[in-house]
Design a protein around this motif. Structure first.
Motif, PDB file in Angstrom:
ATOM      1  N   ASP A  88     -20.012 -47.612 -36.524  1.00  0.00           N
ATOM      2  CA  ASP A  88     -19.665 -49.023 -36.357  1.00  0.00           C
ATOM      3  C   ASP A  88     -20.887 -49.927 -36.404  1.00  0.00           C
ATOM      4  OD1 ASP A  88     -17.056 -48.260 -36.131  1.00  0.00           O
ATOM      5  OD2 ASP A  88     -16.956 -48.445 -33.949  1.00  0.00           O
ATOM      6  N   ARG A 133     -11.746 -51.345 -36.922  1.00  0.00           N
ATOM      7  CA  ARG A 133     -12.989 -50.909 -36.287  1.00  0.00           C
ATOM      8  C   ARG A 133     -13.938 -52.075 -36.073  1.00  0.00           C
ATOM      9  NH1 ARG A 133     -15.255 -46.207 -39.837  1.00  0.00           N
ATOM     10  NH2 ARG A 133     -17.139 -46.975 -38.836  1.00  0.00           N
ATOM     11  N   ALA A 137     -15.262 -53.287 -32.492  1.00  0.00           N
ATOM     12  CA  ALA A 137     -16.701 -53.252 -32.230  1.00  0.00           C
ATOM     13  C   ALA A 137     -17.206 -54.615 -31.776  1.00  0.00           C
ATOM     14  CB  ALA A 137     -17.446 -52.801 -33.477  1.00  0.00           C
TER      15      ALA A 137
END
Length: 215
Positions: A88, A133, A137
């Motif tokens: 990430d 994601r 994040a």
């Protein structure tokens, strides 16, 4: 309108494969190639492509540094990241720096082509998985600064330790007394839980500099 693309990847076989793939598309032209970060900046500056297809793991300058170097250049291309970096941190850094799209090298060929066309049209694109994601994040709190316990002066001393300077050299560099340097060094070791100057130098290098990793 033909979309002019520069391919930047340090593996020749990857560049050849991408050249062949994009060469099949009537609206896409491979205008240039680069095998390292510095060459990428030079090629993009000279050719002024519409899209830069960029790997993040590059010798010299990595992909993040390339994006930063191109930030203020005239005729800045849209950047489509195509990489094997799956974590990430790379995703967030690249998108925050201004990448238009982020693709993994496992992406189907049609996704790569679609991302190039979208980028040329000014449209960002991420797969649903990567978009999820990225969102997650960005919601996480940033990691703590490992140097946070140190004062600004102690950070300066630590940086000079990492450069291999002795206490006397540090005192000269910072225009302070050698005894004051010794006090700062003891404080640094205590605050960071380190054994000696060698471990302090390793700690500083680990948390202040990055290194190139191949695919």
């Amino acid at each position: 309108m033909t979309i002019r693309v520069v391919i930047a990847d340090d593996h020749r076989v990857v560049r050849d494969g991408l050249c062949y793939l994009l060469g099949q598309e009537p609206d896409i032209e491979v205008a240039g190639e680069a095998g390292d970060g510095r060459q990428t900046v030079d090629v993009v500056t000279a050719i002024r492509p519409d899209v830069l297809l960029l790997d993040l793991y590059m010798p010299g300058l990595d992909g993040h540094a390339v994006i930063a170097a191109l930030h203020d250049t005239p005729h800045r291309p849209a950047v489509v990241v195509l990489t094997s970096a799956t974590d990430d941190e790379h995703l967030v850094r690249a998108m925050h720096a201004g990448a238009t799209s982020f693709l993994l090298k496992t992406a189907p060929a049609e996704h790569v082509i679609a991302a190039i066309r979208d980028a040329a049209a000014g449209t960002a694109s991420l797969s649903p998985e990567l978009l999820t994601r990225l969102t997650q994040a960005l919601r996480r709190p940033p990691p703590p600064d490992p140097l946070q316990p140190l004062s600004p002066r102690e950070r300066e001393v630590l940086q000079l330790i990492a450069r291999g300077q002795s206490n006397r050299q540090i005192a000269r560099s910072l225009e302070i007394g050698e005894q004051t340097v010794k006090t700062h060094v003891r404080s640094i070791l205590t605050k960071l839980g380190l054994q000696d100057r060698v471990h302090a130098a390793i700690f500083a290098l680990r948390h202040q500099t990055g290194s190139y990793q191949g695919d």
